[in-house]
Design an enzyme around this catalytic site. Structure first.
Site, PDB file in Angstrom:
ATOM      1  N   HIS A   1       4.654   0.488   0.654  1.00 30.24           N
ATOM      2  CA  HIS A   1       5.552  -0.824   1.469  1.00 30.24           C
ATOM      3  C   HIS A   1       4.813  -1.624   1.804  1.00 30.24           C
ATOM      4  CE1 HIS A   1       3.104   2.648   3.057  1.00 30.24           C
ATOM      5  NE2 HIS A   1       3.266   1.736   4.418  1.00 30.24           N
TER       6      HIS A   1
ATOM      7  N   HIS B   1       1.044  -1.246  -0.108  1.00 33.51           N
ATOM      8  CA  HIS B   1       0.195   0.630  -0.040  1.00 33.51           C
ATOM      9  C   HIS B   1       0.984   1.337  -0.027  1.00 33.51           C
ATOM     10  CE1 HIS B   1       1.132  -0.610   4.305  1.00 33.51           C
ATOM     11  NE2 HIS B   1       1.072   0.585   4.004  1.00 33.51           N
TER      12      HIS B   1
HETATM   13  O1  LIG Z   1       6.165  -1.229  10.300  1.00 30.99           O
HETATM   14  C1  LIG Z   1       6.205  -1.761   9.276  1.00 30.99           C
HETATM   15  O2  LIG Z   1       7.082  -2.001   8.762  1.00 30.99           O
HETATM   16  C2  LIG Z   1       5.091  -0.021   8.029  1.00 30.99           C
HETATM   17  C3  LIG Z   1       4.453   0.316   8.781  1.00 30.99           C
HETATM   18  C4  LIG Z   1       3.202   1.030   7.076  1.00 30.99           C
HETATM   19  O3  LIG Z   1       2.959  -0.103   6.811  1.00 30.99           O
HETATM   20  C5  LIG Z   1       2.778   2.009   7.823  1.00 30.99           C
HETATM   21  O4  LIG Z   1       2.810   2.822   9.262  1.00 30.99           O
HETATM   22  O5  LIG Z   1       2.237   2.464   6.691  1.00 30.99           O
END
Ligand SMILES: O=C(O)CCC(=O)C(=O)O
Length: 299
Positions: free
Chosen positions: A275, A116
């Site tokens: 990510h 996302h």
């Molecule tokens: O915890 C993570 O590595 C990423 C978390 C996440 O997807 C976000 O904060 O949008």
């Protein structure tokens, strides 16, 4: 704070030049660089300008061994813009601009466990987020990042032409719809606020291909979490092409993967990066703070 216009011109002139205040080590051939030789509590204007230049060039940058209080985390983020207050999640007590991205040992779901970009249902989705690790499992809990400019550039010209001018609706309905929210709240530590449930969905139309406001580079701007359908088309009509784009956008050759340590930081450009937080550390605790910087209306 780095002014968008000034940096834009400066960055166009100096991208590709050496860095004098920081040591920049790319982590893959695609995106991502680790920044060494800086204490973020002490960074002067010139250092921030170089960090920003590395950010624009590598799309996601990483720091190690940083010692940030909650306030210094926010102060660092403010050097890149105003801070976002998440419309759905319950923030850290006393700090509306900070999210506690935490998975407790008994939680089933993590935050961000699908590809996302953040908050793309907003009219002005964030420019980026800065995630700071306070506690990490001994193994697992890595985060993957995917370069959406490269994803766009590797489409055929015919496909790029087909997408140009198309827009899609992005909505928060999967977060704020009561049943969905309650399901998430039951299995996750980061809670959706009761006050966000049953509100009319927050939704915005965005171009499928957006132009980066500072580098001028085009990138794909759709994601499985929030994109619903193409403008003036049904969800069913939209699904085949959207599914193709979701899968294309995160091919391994467009990605890098970050292994967290305590006090590491990742700062991603939400305008051109997706990510994905891996949920492969069942029974362990992972605890991060996230501060998000506001962005522009995509064009
Ligand atoms: O915890 C993570 O590595 C990423 C978390 C996440 O997807 C976000 O904060 O949008």
């Amino acid at each position: 704070m780095v002014s968008a216009g000034a940096t834009s011109n400066k960055c166009r002139q100096s991208l590709g030049n050496g860095f004098t205040r920081i040591d920049v080590r790319p982590v893959s051939g695609t995106l991502g660089a680790e920044i060494l030789g800086v204490d973020l509590n002490q960074a002067d204007e010139e250092t921030i300008e170089q960090i920003h230049r590395a950010f624009l060039r590598y799309h996601v940058i990483f720091f190690r061994d940083q010692s940030l209080s909650i306030d210094s985390h926010k102060d660092f983020a403010r050097r890149f813009g105003t801070l976002n207050i998440h419309p759905q999640y319950v923030p850290l007590r006393g700090h509306p601009e900070v999210l506690s991205v935490t998975k407790e040992p008994l939680d089933i779901h993590n935050v961000g466990g699908l590809w996302h970009s953040d908050l793309t249902f907003l009219e002005r989705p964030p420019m980026g987020s800065i995630l700071y690790a306070l506690e990490v499992p001994d193994w697992g809990g890595d985060t993957q990042f995917a370069n959406q400019a490269l994803a766009y550039e590797s489409l055929t010209e015919a496909c790029q032409n087909l997408l140009s001018g198309l827009r899609a609706l992005h909505s928060d309905r999967g977060l704020s719809e009561r049943k969905e929210a309650q399901k998430r709240n039951a299995t996750r530590s980061l809670k959706i606020a009761e006050s966000a449930m049953d509100q009319p969905p927050v939704a915005s139309l965005h171009p499928i291909v957006r132009t980066h406001p500072q580098t001028g580079r085009k990138s794909l701007f759709v994601n499985r979490a929030f994109t619903i359908h193409f403008e003036d088309m049904t969800e069913e009509e939209s699904r085949p092409l959207l599914n193709f784009l979701y899968e294309h956008a995160v091919k391994p050759e467009f990605t890098c993967r970050f292994r967290w340590k305590k006090h590491s930081i990742a700062m991603w450009d939400n305008r051109c990066v997706q990510h994905y937080a891996l949920n492969d550390y069942s029974g362990k605790r992972r605890h991060m703070h996230r501060v998000t910087v506001d962005g522009d209306k995509p064009f």
